[in-house]
Design a protein around this motif. Structure first.
Motif, PDB file in Angstrom:
ATOM      1  N   PRO A  50       6.558   7.013   3.760  1.00 55.80           N
ATOM      2  CA  PRO A  50       6.602   6.627   5.174  1.00 55.80           C
ATOM      3  C   PRO A  50       5.265   6.179   5.723  1.00 55.80           C
ATOM      4  N   SER A  51       4.214   6.360   4.945  1.00 55.19           N
ATOM      5  CA  SER A  51       2.878   6.041   5.437  1.00 55.19           C
ATOM      6  C   SER A  51       1.965   5.737   4.259  1.00 55.19           C
ATOM      7  N   ILE A  52       0.896   4.999   4.530  1.00 53.98           N
ATOM      8  CA  ILE A  52      -0.069   4.713   3.459  1.00 53.98           C
ATOM      9  C   ILE A  52      -0.828   5.992   3.075  1.00 53.98           C
TER      10      ILE A  52
ATOM     11  N   ILE B 119      10.790   5.237  -0.171  1.00 53.94           N
ATOM     12  CA  ILE B 119       9.446   4.666  -0.052  1.00 53.94           C
ATOM     13  C   ILE B 119       8.623   5.544   0.882  1.00 53.94           C
TER      14      ILE B 119
ATOM     15  N   GLN C 273       0.814  -1.219   0.000  1.00 57.91           N
ATOM     16  CA  GLN C 273       0.000   0.000   0.000  1.00 57.91           C
ATOM     17  C   GLN C 273       0.846   1.267   0.000  1.00 57.91           C
ATOM     18  N   LEU C 274       2.171   1.076  -0.065  1.00 58.05           N
ATOM     19  CA  LEU C 274       3.065   2.236   0.006  1.00 58.05           C
ATOM     20  C   LEU C 274       3.630   2.586  -1.370  1.00 58.05           C
TER      21      LEU C 274
ATOM     22  N   PRO D 287       5.832  13.732   8.732  1.00 57.91           N
ATOM     23  CA  PRO D 287       7.216  13.682   9.226  1.00 57.91           C
ATOM     24  C   PRO D 287       7.779  12.272   9.172  1.00 57.91           C
ATOM     25  N   SER D 288       9.030  12.173   8.749  1.00 59.70           N
ATOM     26  CA  SER D 288       9.689  10.868   8.688  1.00 59.70           C
ATOM     27  C   SER D 288      11.188  11.071   8.551  1.00 59.70           C
TER      28      SER D 288
END
Lengths: 116, 203
Positions: free
Chosen positions: A103-105, A101, A46-47, A79-80
């Protein structure tokens, strides 16, 4: 017919020379050293994963840094650690690529910054 | 008179010393161009954690068929360096990004020392107490068992070079194990190397 061909040629020229919309050189002098040919995208589960690819057009081994700022559908930054500067090196006169990639869906948009 | 002269001289000397001392500056964590140190600093942990989380998310090891999140327990992270570092400097960054990713959630009910919240156990002991309203205590069978375990090691190697310089290599090794099968679904290593004066101390 002549006007049509001229228009098509102009459009191709503009599109070909335009900066990639999701990539920004922090220092413009970098564009003399490396080119960006494009940004690939694909889904890993999903990323979203992106890969920047281009070529070191200079005759020197060079070191750069990049960071990727990911945003949600509303344009808010997620944020990541990928938003911190990461080093990458490019060998002289050879292609290069680096990837990131999401960091979140929830991350759907991104902006890539390249600096020395 | 003599006392006041001494006091004035002392005050003058103090002012001179404090005036010439380097002012303390706050580090700009986003654009820190200060020189490298032989030991590990926050930049090294950021790099190692950033590469690890990118590698883990790209690997697909956290992709469940139903799209649900993987429950991870934090196992032992060994500090095999000469430095007194808390391995949470690495693991906490990974945990934060794992949680944000929406692909995993970390349990604090079980794990290596330092990664367990003792309150998970204490709050269950309230079931035995008559002082607490039973409707507000935690019923049995609510804890979620981990499906995977994150373990690792940070290794340091010091090498003396022929020219008298010193090379220090740091290895950040991480493994994600599926607990049902005991199989390592993801492993990665980030190496950070530093070279400097042989007189530098890397611990």
């Amino acid at each position: 017919m002549r006007t049509y061909i001229l228009g098509l040629f102009t459009a191709l020229l503009i599109l070909g020379c335009a900066a990639k919309p999701n990539v920004q050189f922090v220092n413009n002098s970098i564009s003399r050293d490396i080119s960006i040919e494009g940004v690939r995208e694909r889904m890993v589960g999903q990323l979203k994963e992106i890969e920047v690819y281009g070529e070191n057009e200079s005759g020197d081994y060079m070191k750069f840094r990049y960071r990727v700022v990911w945003k949600d559908k509303d344009g808010f930054e997620i944020p990541s650690l990928s938003s911190k500067w990461t080093d990458f090196s490019v060998y002289k006169n050879t292609p290069y690529q680096f990837s990131s990639i999401a960091p979140s869906i929830d991350a759907v948009e991104y902006m890539i910054y390249i600096n020395k | 008179m003599r006392t006041s002269t001494i006091a004035a001289s002392f005050a003058m000397a103090t002012l001179l010393i404090t005036g010439c001392a380097d002012k303390t500056q706050r580090i700009d964590m986003n654009q820190d161009k200060a020189g490298q140190v032989m030991g590990l600093d926050y930049r090294d942990f950021n790099e190692a954690a950033g590469k690890a989380i990118q590698s883990l998310l790209k690997s697909g090891a956290l992709n469940k068929k139903d799209g649900d999140r993987v429950v991870i327990a934090i196992s032992k992270i060994t500090n095999d360096t000469m430095q007194h570092i808390d391995t949470d400097q690495l693991i906490k960054k990974i945990r934060v990004d794992l949680l944000r990713s929406g692909r995993a959630v970390v349990t604090t009910s079980i794990g290596a020392e330092g990664n367990v919240d003792a309150m998970n156990k204490q709050v269950r002991e309230l079931n035995e107490s008559e002082d607490y309203n039973p409707r507000t205590t935690v019923p049995k069978g609510k804890l979620i068992a981990p499906e995977m375990s994150l373990s690792g090691k940070i290794i340091q190697r010091n090498i003396s070079m022929d020219d008298g310089k010193q090379q220090v290599e740091y290895y950040f090794q991480l493994t994600l194990t599926e607990l049902k099968t005991g199989l390592a679904w993801w492993e990665d290593e980030t190496i950070i190397g530093k070279r400097g004066s042989g007189k530098s101390v890397a611990w």
